[in-house]
Motif scaffolding. Structure first.
Motif, PDB file in Angstrom:
ATOM      1  N   VAL A 145       0.849  -1.171   0.000  1.00 21.46           N
ATOM      2  CA  VAL A 145       0.000   0.000   0.000  1.00 21.46           C
ATOM      3  C   VAL A 145       0.897   1.237   0.000  1.00 21.46           C
ATOM      4  O   VAL A 145       1.816   1.342   0.811  1.00 21.46           O
ATOM      5  CB  VAL A 145      -0.919   0.003   1.251  1.00 21.46           C
ATOM      6  N   ALA A 146       0.587   2.153  -0.896  1.00 20.52           N
ATOM      7  CA  ALA A 146       1.360   3.396  -0.970  1.00 20.52           C
ATOM      8  C   ALA A 146       1.169   4.198   0.317  1.00 20.52           C
ATOM      9  O   ALA A 146       0.067   4.290   0.836  1.00 20.52           O
ATOM     10  CB  ALA A 146       0.904   4.221  -2.163  1.00 20.52           C
ATOM     11  N   ASN A 147       2.254   4.766   0.841  1.00 18.94           N
ATOM     12  CA  ASN A 147       2.150   5.481   2.116  1.00 18.94           C
ATOM     13  C   ASN A 147       1.801   6.961   1.951  1.00 18.94           C
ATOM     14  O   ASN A 147       1.690   7.674   2.935  1.00 18.94           O
ATOM     15  CB  ASN A 147       3.427   5.318   2.939  1.00 18.94           C
ATOM     16  N   ASP A 148       1.612   7.437   0.706  1.00 20.47           N
ATOM     17  CA  ASP A 148       1.267   8.840   0.519  1.00 20.47           C
ATOM     18  C   ASP A 148      -0.205   9.054   0.168  1.00 20.47           C
ATOM     19  O   ASP A 148      -0.640  10.171  -0.040  1.00 20.47           O
ATOM     20  CB  ASP A 148       2.160   9.471  -0.548  1.00 20.47           C
ATOM     21  N   LEU A 149      -0.994   7.972   0.140  1.00 20.46           N
ATOM     22  CA  LEU A 149      -2.427   8.064  -0.141  1.00 20.46           C
ATOM     23  C   LEU A 149      -3.234   7.625   1.075  1.00 20.46           C
ATOM     24  O   LEU A 149      -2.904   6.620   1.702  1.00 20.46           O
ATOM     25  CB  LEU A 149      -2.796   7.162  -1.325  1.00 20.46           C
ATOM     26  N   PRO A 150      -4.314   8.338   1.408  1.00 18.12           N
ATOM     27  CA  PRO A 150      -5.156   7.903   2.528  1.00 18.12           C
ATOM     28  C   PRO A 150      -5.867   6.599   2.185  1.00 18.12           C
ATOM     29  O   PRO A 150      -6.326   6.421   1.054  1.00 18.12           O
ATOM     30  CB  PRO A 150      -6.150   9.048   2.716  1.00 18.12           C
ATOM     31  N   VAL A 151      -5.940   5.697   3.179  1.00 18.11           N
ATOM     32  CA  VAL A 151      -6.510   4.369   2.959  1.00 18.11           C
ATOM     33  C   VAL A 151      -7.577   4.080   4.005  1.00 18.11           C
ATOM     34  O   VAL A 151      -7.349   4.251   5.205  1.00 18.11           O
ATOM     35  CB  VAL A 151      -5.407   3.288   3.053  1.00 18.11           C
ATOM     36  N   SER A 152      -8.742   3.638   3.518  1.00 22.22           N
ATOM     37  CA  SER A 152      -9.775   3.067   4.382  1.00 22.22           C
ATOM     38  C   SER A 152      -9.637   1.567   4.199  1.00 22.22           C
ATOM     39  O   SER A 152      -9.864   1.046   3.101  1.00 22.22           O
ATOM     40  CB  SER A 152     -11.159   3.547   3.952  1.00 22.22           C
ATOM     41  N   LEU A 153      -9.268   0.868   5.252  1.00 19.06           N
ATOM     42  CA  LEU A 153      -8.857  -0.529   5.144  1.00 19.06           C
ATOM     43  C   LEU A 153      -9.912  -1.472   5.690  1.00 19.06           C
ATOM     44  O   LEU A 153     -10.476  -1.226   6.766  1.00 19.06           O
ATOM     45  CB  LEU A 153      -7.544  -0.714   5.913  1.00 19.06           C
ATOM     46  N   GLN A 154     -10.168  -2.548   4.958  1.00 18.91           N
ATOM     47  CA  GLN A 154     -11.027  -3.616   5.454  1.00 18.91           C
ATOM     48  C   GLN A 154     -10.296  -4.928   5.219  1.00 18.91           C
ATOM     49  O   GLN A 154      -9.891  -5.231   4.092  1.00 18.91           O
ATOM     50  CB  GLN A 154     -12.371  -3.635   4.745  1.00 18.91           C
ATOM     51  N   VAL A 155     -10.120  -5.702   6.319  1.00 13.90           N
ATOM     52  CA  VAL A 155      -9.443  -6.991   6.246  1.00 13.90           C
ATOM     53  C   VAL A 155     -10.375  -8.047   6.812  1.00 13.90           C
ATOM     54  O   VAL A 155     -10.870  -7.909   7.933  1.00 13.90           O
ATOM     55  CB  VAL A 155      -8.122  -6.979   7.063  1.00 13.90           C
ATOM     56  N   ASN A 156     -10.630  -9.090   6.020  1.00 11.40           N
ATOM     57  CA  ASN A 156     -11.397 -10.246   6.473  1.00 11.40           C
ATOM     58  C   ASN A 156     -10.471 -11.445   6.404  1.00 11.40           C
ATOM     59  O   ASN A 156     -10.084 -11.869   5.308  1.00 11.40           O
ATOM     60  CB  ASN A 156     -12.629 -10.480   5.580  1.00 11.40           C
ATOM     61  N   ALA A 157     -10.102 -11.962   7.564  1.00  8.66           N
ATOM     62  CA  ALA A 157      -9.156 -13.073   7.624  1.00  8.66           C
ATOM     63  C   ALA A 157      -9.770 -14.209   8.435  1.00  8.66           C
ATOM     64  O   ALA A 157     -10.497 -13.973   9.390  1.00  8.66           O
ATOM     65  CB  ALA A 157      -7.858 -12.610   8.266  1.00  8.66           C
ATOM     66  N   GLY A 158      -9.492 -15.410   8.058  1.00 14.74           N
ATOM     67  CA  GLY A 158     -10.021 -16.572   8.766  1.00 14.74           C
ATOM     68  C   GLY A 158      -9.038 -17.048   9.811  1.00 14.74           C
ATOM     69  O   GLY A 158      -8.474 -16.269  10.567  1.00 14.74           O
ATOM     70  N   ALA A 159      -8.819 -18.359   9.809  1.00 11.99           N
ATOM     71  CA  ALA A 159      -7.886 -18.965  10.752  1.00 11.99           C
ATOM     72  C   ALA A 159      -6.465 -18.786  10.224  1.00 11.99           C
ATOM     73  O   ALA A 159      -6.227 -18.857   9.023  1.00 11.99           O
ATOM     74  CB  ALA A 159      -8.200 -20.447  10.925  1.00 11.99           C
ATOM     75  N   GLY A 160      -5.534 -18.526  11.133  1.00 14.20           N
ATOM     76  CA  GLY A 160      -4.146 -18.383  10.712  1.00 14.20           C
ATOM     77  C   GLY A 160      -3.374 -17.460  11.619  1.00 14.20           C
ATOM     78  O   GLY A 160      -3.818 -17.103  12.709  1.00 14.20           O
ATOM     79  N   GLU A 161      -2.193 -17.082  11.142  1.00 14.69           N
ATOM     80  CA  GLU A 161      -1.329 -16.158  11.875  1.00 14.69           C
ATOM     81  C   GLU A 161      -1.120 -14.937  10.988  1.00 14.69           C
ATOM     82  O   GLU A 161      -0.700 -15.067   9.830  1.00 14.69           O
ATOM     83  CB  GLU A 161       0.005 -16.812  12.195  1.00 14.69           C
ATOM     84  N   PHE A 162      -1.441 -13.750  11.519  1.00 10.81           N
ATOM     85  CA  PHE A 162      -1.423 -12.540  10.714  1.00 10.81           C
ATOM     86  C   PHE A 162      -0.663 -11.421  11.418  1.00 10.81           C
ATOM     87  O   PHE A 162      -0.779 -11.260  12.623  1.00 10.81           O
ATOM     88  CB  PHE A 162      -2.858 -12.057  10.437  1.00 10.81           C
ATOM     89  N   VAL A 163       0.069 -10.636  10.629  1.00 11.42           N
ATOM     90  CA  VAL A 163       0.701  -9.415  11.108  1.00 11.42           C
ATOM     91  C   VAL A 163       0.187  -8.301  10.200  1.00 11.42           C
ATOM     92  O   VAL A 163       0.405  -8.325   8.988  1.00 11.42           O
ATOM     93  CB  VAL A 163       2.236  -9.479  11.054  1.00 11.42           C
ATOM     94  N   ILE A 164      -0.523  -7.336  10.799  1.00  7.39           N
ATOM     95  CA  ILE A 164      -1.074  -6.207  10.055  1.00  7.39           C
ATOM     96  C   ILE A 164      -0.321  -4.974  10.533  1.00  7.39           C
ATOM     97  O   ILE A 164      -0.607  -4.429  11.602  1.00  7.39           O
ATOM     98  CB  ILE A 164      -2.593  -6.089  10.291  1.00  7.39           C
ATOM     99  N   ASP A 165       0.664  -4.575   9.735  1.00  7.89           N
ATOM    100  CA  ASP A 165       1.545  -3.473  10.109  1.00  7.89           C
ATOM    101  C   ASP A 165       1.070  -2.203   9.411  1.00  7.89           C
ATOM    102  O   ASP A 165       1.283  -2.018   8.210  1.00  7.89           O
ATOM    103  CB  ASP A 165       2.982  -3.806   9.718  1.00  7.89           C
ATOM    104  N   LEU A 166       0.421  -1.318  10.164  1.00  4.43           N
ATOM    105  CA  LEU A 166      -0.118  -0.070   9.622  1.00  4.43           C
ATOM    106  C   LEU A 166       0.772   1.128   9.922  1.00  4.43           C
ATOM    107  O   LEU A 166       0.411   2.259   9.608  1.00  4.43           O
ATOM    108  CB  LEU A 166      -1.522   0.171  10.196  1.00  4.43           C
ATOM    109  N   ARG A 167       1.922   0.875  10.493  1.00  4.57           N
ATOM    110  CA  ARG A 167       2.812   1.941  10.954  1.00  4.57           C
ATOM    111  C   ARG A 167       3.080   3.004   9.889  1.00  4.57           C
ATOM    112  O   ARG A 167       3.071   4.187  10.181  1.00  4.57           O
ATOM    113  CB  ARG A 167       4.114   1.294  11.427  1.00  4.57           C
TER     114      ARG A 167
END
Length: 122
Positions: free
Chosen positions: A1-23
């Motif tokens: 995801v480009a860091n210079d554009l505003p983002v409205s984020l939707q994540v649908n994840a099931g079973a698993g291991e996830f890292v969501i880095d929005l920094r």
């Protein structure tokens, strides 16, 4: 995801291991839905008040507050345990908050609704 554009984020994840880095993501808002998972969410550096909703099933969730971010995490739902290892954050009931959150104009407001979940704020 480009860091210079505003983002409205939707994540649908099931079973698993996830890292969501929005920094470094210019997040305007986010809705994260996870199932039976182990999930780490690194909060964004906000511009304005950035709402994040996190819905989880039987999950283990770790929320990381970067040192330059003011945040409040509110937790509700079923069998939930909430802990904080972040030295800047104070836990009162089901709310964990950094000291500058109330006065900050740039801040992150996280609402967690979980089933059988363990929430850790780092």
């Amino acid at each position: 995801v480009a860091n210079d554009l505003p983002v409205s984020l939707q994540v649908n994840a099931g079973a698993g291991e996830f890292v969501i880095d929005l920094r470094d993501v210019r997040t305007t808002d986010a809705h994260l839905s996870v199932g039976a998972s182990s999930t780490t969410v690194i909060l964004p550096r906000p511009t304005g008040d950035v709402p994040i909703e996190l819905d989880g099933g039987a999950s283990s969730v770790s929320i990381v507050i970067p040192s330059d971010v003011e945040a409040r995490i509110s937790v509700s739902g079923g069998l939930i345990s909430t802990t904080s290892t972040n030295p800047r954050a104070t836990k009162t009931g089901n709310v964990i908050e950094t000291p500058g959150y109330g006065a900050a104009t740039d801040r992150v407001t996280v609402s967690v609704i979980g089933g059988a979940s363990a929430i850790t704020v780092r």
